[in-house]
Design a protein around this motif. Structure first.
Motif, PDB file in Angstrom:
ATOM      1  N   SER A  82       0.822  -1.212   0.000  1.00  0.00           N
ATOM      2  CA  SER A  82       0.000   0.000   0.000  1.00  0.00           C
ATOM      3  C   SER A  82       0.853   1.257   0.000  1.00  0.00           C
ATOM      4  O   SER A  82       0.578   2.209  -0.730  1.00  0.00           O
ATOM      5  CB  SER A  82      -0.931   0.011   1.217  1.00  0.00           C
ATOM      6  OG  SER A  82      -1.807  -1.075   1.195  1.00  0.00           O
ATOM      7  N   ILE A  85       2.511   1.648  -3.432  1.00  0.00           N
ATOM      8  CA  ILE A  85       1.548   2.118  -4.435  1.00  0.00           C
ATOM      9  C   ILE A  85       1.203   3.580  -4.200  1.00  0.00           C
ATOM     10  O   ILE A  85       1.126   4.385  -5.145  1.00  0.00           O
ATOM     11  CB  ILE A  85       0.277   1.253  -4.401  1.00  0.00           C
ATOM     12  CG1 ILE A  85       0.591  -0.175  -4.857  1.00  0.00           C
ATOM     13  CG2 ILE A  85      -0.815   1.856  -5.280  1.00  0.00           C
ATOM     14  CD1 ILE A  85      -0.552  -1.148  -4.636  1.00  0.00           C
ATOM     15  N   LEU A  89       1.617   6.611  -6.770  1.00  0.00           N
ATOM     16  CA  LEU A  89       0.475   7.401  -7.229  1.00  0.00           C
ATOM     17  C   LEU A  89       0.624   8.873  -6.881  1.00  0.00           C
ATOM     18  O   LEU A  89       0.050   9.737  -7.558  1.00  0.00           O
ATOM     19  CB  LEU A  89      -0.817   6.860  -6.611  1.00  0.00           C
ATOM     20  CG  LEU A  89      -1.294   5.497  -7.107  1.00  0.00           C
ATOM     21  CD1 LEU A  89      -2.526   5.065  -6.346  1.00  0.00           C
ATOM     22  CD2 LEU A  89      -1.601   5.539  -8.595  1.00  0.00           C
ATOM     23  N   LYS A  96      -2.941   9.798 -12.897  1.00  0.00           N
ATOM     24  CA  LYS A  96      -2.854   9.210 -11.560  1.00  0.00           C
ATOM     25  C   LYS A  96      -4.217   9.146 -10.883  1.00  0.00           C
ATOM     26  O   LYS A  96      -4.464   8.249 -10.068  1.00  0.00           O
ATOM     27  CB  LYS A  96      -1.867   9.973 -10.684  1.00  0.00           C
ATOM     28  CG  LYS A  96      -2.192  11.427 -10.419  1.00  0.00           C
ATOM     29  CD  LYS A  96      -1.096  12.045  -9.560  1.00  0.00           C
ATOM     30  CE  LYS A  96      -1.353  13.508  -9.275  1.00  0.00           C
ATOM     31  NZ  LYS A  96      -0.264  14.108  -8.456  1.00  0.00           N
ATOM     32  N   PHE A  99      -5.734   5.876 -11.952  1.00  0.00           N
ATOM     33  CA  PHE A  99      -5.142   4.741 -11.239  1.00  0.00           C
ATOM     34  C   PHE A  99      -5.607   4.702  -9.784  1.00  0.00           C
ATOM     35  O   PHE A  99      -5.756   3.625  -9.201  1.00  0.00           O
ATOM     36  CB  PHE A  99      -3.620   4.816 -11.303  1.00  0.00           C
ATOM     37  CG  PHE A  99      -3.065   4.474 -12.657  1.00  0.00           C
ATOM     38  CD1 PHE A  99      -3.107   3.170 -13.132  1.00  0.00           C
ATOM     39  CD2 PHE A  99      -2.509   5.451 -13.461  1.00  0.00           C
ATOM     40  CE1 PHE A  99      -2.607   2.847 -14.375  1.00  0.00           C
ATOM     41  CE2 PHE A  99      -2.002   5.141 -14.709  1.00  0.00           C
ATOM     42  CZ  PHE A  99      -2.048   3.837 -15.176  1.00  0.00           C
ATOM     43  N   ARG A 100      -5.843   5.862  -9.179  1.00  0.00           N
ATOM     44  CA  ARG A 100      -6.364   5.887  -7.814  1.00  0.00           C
ATOM     45  C   ARG A 100      -7.728   5.210  -7.758  1.00  0.00           C
ATOM     46  O   ARG A 100      -8.031   4.461  -6.825  1.00  0.00           O
ATOM     47  CB  ARG A 100      -6.474   7.329  -7.315  1.00  0.00           C
ATOM     48  CG  ARG A 100      -5.136   7.978  -6.997  1.00  0.00           C
ATOM     49  CD  ARG A 100      -5.315   9.410  -6.547  1.00  0.00           C
ATOM     50  NE  ARG A 100      -4.025  10.040  -6.253  1.00  0.00           N
ATOM     51  CZ  ARG A 100      -3.879  11.291  -5.870  1.00  0.00           C
ATOM     52  NH1 ARG A 100      -4.941  12.062  -5.726  1.00  0.00           N
ATOM     53  NH2 ARG A 100      -2.681  11.779  -5.620  1.00  0.00           N
ATOM     54  N   TYR A 103      -7.250   1.375  -8.147  1.00  0.00           N
ATOM     55  CA  TYR A 103      -6.730   0.724  -6.948  1.00  0.00           C
ATOM     56  C   TYR A 103      -7.755   0.687  -5.820  1.00  0.00           C
ATOM     57  O   TYR A 103      -7.693  -0.181  -4.946  1.00  0.00           O
ATOM     58  CB  TYR A 103      -5.459   1.436  -6.471  1.00  0.00           C
ATOM     59  CG  TYR A 103      -4.232   1.053  -7.256  1.00  0.00           C
ATOM     60  CD1 TYR A 103      -3.744  -0.249  -7.228  1.00  0.00           C
ATOM     61  CD2 TYR A 103      -3.562   1.985  -8.025  1.00  0.00           C
ATOM     62  CE1 TYR A 103      -2.619  -0.611  -7.955  1.00  0.00           C
ATOM     63  CE2 TYR A 103      -2.428   1.630  -8.757  1.00  0.00           C
ATOM     64  CZ  TYR A 103      -1.966   0.337  -8.714  1.00  0.00           C
ATOM     65  OH  TYR A 103      -0.859  -0.011  -9.442  1.00  0.00           O
ATOM     66  N   TRP A 159      -4.846  -8.299  -1.374  1.00  0.00           N
ATOM     67  CA  TRP A 159      -5.282  -7.595  -2.581  1.00  0.00           C
ATOM     68  C   TRP A 159      -6.453  -6.655  -2.283  1.00  0.00           C
ATOM     69  O   TRP A 159      -6.468  -5.509  -2.736  1.00  0.00           O
ATOM     70  CB  TRP A 159      -5.687  -8.616  -3.642  1.00  0.00           C
ATOM     71  CG  TRP A 159      -6.232  -8.000  -4.900  1.00  0.00           C
ATOM     72  CD1 TRP A 159      -5.524  -7.431  -5.916  1.00  0.00           C
ATOM     73  CD2 TRP A 159      -7.614  -7.872  -5.259  1.00  0.00           C
ATOM     74  NE1 TRP A 159      -6.382  -6.964  -6.889  1.00  0.00           N
ATOM     75  CE2 TRP A 159      -7.664  -7.217  -6.511  1.00  0.00           C
ATOM     76  CE3 TRP A 159      -8.805  -8.247  -4.650  1.00  0.00           C
ATOM     77  CZ2 TRP A 159      -8.858  -6.937  -7.154  1.00  0.00           C
ATOM     78  CZ3 TRP A 159     -10.007  -7.966  -5.282  1.00  0.00           C
ATOM     79  CH2 TRP A 159     -10.025  -7.329  -6.540  1.00  0.00           C
ATOM     80  N   CYS A 162      -5.511  -3.661   0.363  1.00  0.00           N
ATOM     81  CA  CYS A 162      -4.627  -2.606  -0.140  1.00  0.00           C
ATOM     82  C   CYS A 162      -5.406  -1.353  -0.538  1.00  0.00           C
ATOM     83  O   CYS A 162      -4.896  -0.235  -0.393  1.00  0.00           O
ATOM     84  CB  CYS A 162      -3.831  -3.121  -1.349  1.00  0.00           C
ATOM     85  SG  CYS A 162      -2.304  -3.977  -0.912  1.00  0.00           S
ATOM     86  N   ALA A 163      -6.622  -1.541  -1.033  1.00  0.00           N
ATOM     87  CA  ALA A 163      -7.405  -0.404  -1.524  1.00  0.00           C
ATOM     88  C   ALA A 163      -7.608   0.658  -0.447  1.00  0.00           C
ATOM     89  O   ALA A 163      -7.325   1.837  -0.663  1.00  0.00           O
ATOM     90  CB  ALA A 163      -8.759  -0.906  -2.034  1.00  0.00           C
ATOM     91  N   VAL A 166      -4.203   2.220   0.798  1.00  0.00           N
ATOM     92  CA  VAL A 166      -3.621   3.166  -0.157  1.00  0.00           C
ATOM     93  C   VAL A 166      -4.243   4.544   0.019  1.00  0.00           C
ATOM     94  O   VAL A 166      -3.538   5.565  -0.004  1.00  0.00           O
ATOM     95  CB  VAL A 166      -3.816   2.661  -1.606  1.00  0.00           C
ATOM     96  CG1 VAL A 166      -3.540   3.773  -2.607  1.00  0.00           C
ATOM     97  CG2 VAL A 166      -2.910   1.480  -1.887  1.00  0.00           C
TER      98      VAL A 166
END
Length: 286
Positions: A82, A85, A89, A96, A99-100, A103, A159, A162-163, A166
């Motif tokens: 996290s 990443i 980011l 970006k 991608f945010r 994720y 997995w 992580c969201a 982050v």
């Protein structure tokens, strides 16, 4: 009059919290000193017998060992990934914000849905891919192995976790003044030095929050285990939460598992307090 109105407005929330949280918790503690099976109308008080038997139960010991192993490994992995990443980011890259959003998507999906999808992937997609590529360790379903099933659960849990982590790390990175990076670049600091000397110390409180929340969440793992292995093969991936659920609601051990849940609650509180104390002390020494 305004103060009275404010108190009256909070009464419904207080009542609902007490009815669906406080009262069941107190009732569970009460039943932990009995031999109630959860169905019959009669029961006897047995004192601390349930608590003493917990330390003699091999299944409970195995579930604690699995849960702690899973929680420690997952907490370390999810925070490393996290933070990596989030730092990426936060850099000046194109798209970006897109991608945010990508994720953060796993946090929106239901845990059980994600678990069932990965169950299919581990059971069908990966073995077929392994056979075509002639890769031996990919040709078998890891969820069917007592030694490797926990790895699949870790992959799914990390997995999805992580969201949220982050987002917290990104919030912390926004608080770091850009002037510090400008000054460090003038002093000739490289990216690695900037991270350890500026970024990480400045976001230390967010690291503490993520570590505590991650550990607490992983110690309470339930949905991922249900969807992926159901606690199997055998009892290899039976978490504490799953054991309490199965024994309490399906195995006629309501009072016994109530005692287990009380001990479990105390363990989680002690670990969380210990983490906060150690990590906050580390923040002050930075």
């Amino acid at each position: 009059m305004k103060n009275i109105a404010f108190y009256l407005m909070t009464l419904p929330a207080v009542f609902l919290f007490a009815a669906f949280h406080t009262f069941p918790a107190v009732q569970g503690i009460y039943y932990s000193f009995t031999n109630w099976d959860g169905l019959s109308f009669t029961y006897d008080f047995v004192g601390f017998k349930n608590y003493l038997n917990l330390f003699k139960d091999g299944n409970i010991l195995n579930s604690y060992l699995f849960t702690f192993k899973f929680a420690i490994i997952s907490t370390i992995l999810v925070n490393i990934l996290s933070l990596s990443i989030a730092v990426g980011l936060n850099a000046k890259i194109k798209g970006k914000n897109f991608f945010r959003g990508i994720y953060f998507l796993p946090n929106v999906l239901g845990v059980l849905i994600v678990g069932f999808i990965f169950n299919y992937i581990f059971s069908n997609v990966v073995p077929q891919l392994g056979d075509k590529l002639h890769i031996g360790f990919l040709s078998t379903n890891i969820l069917g192995s007592e030694q490797l099933a926990w790895v699949g659960i870790v992959i799914v849990a990390v997995w999805q976790a992580c969201a949220f982590n982050v987002i917290l790390y990104l919030s912390g990175l926004q608080t770091v003044p850009s002037e510090l990076y400008e000054a460090s670049s003038l002093d000739g600091a490289n990216k690695w030095q900037e991270f350890w000397k500026i970024t990480f110390p400045m976001i230390a409180p967010f690291f503490t929050i993520n570590m505590v929340l991650s550990m607490k969440s992983f110690l309470m793992v339930f949905d991922q285990v249900i969807a992926l292995t159901g606690g199997g093969p055998g009892r290899a991936t039976e978490s504490i939460s799953l054991l309490i659920y199965k024994g309490g609601f399906q195995g006629g051990e309501f009072a016994y598992q109530s005692a287990n849940s009380v001990v479990y609650f105390i363990v989680i509180v002690l670990i969380s307090v210990f983490q906060i104390k150690v990590l906050q002390k580390r923040e002050m020494n930075m």
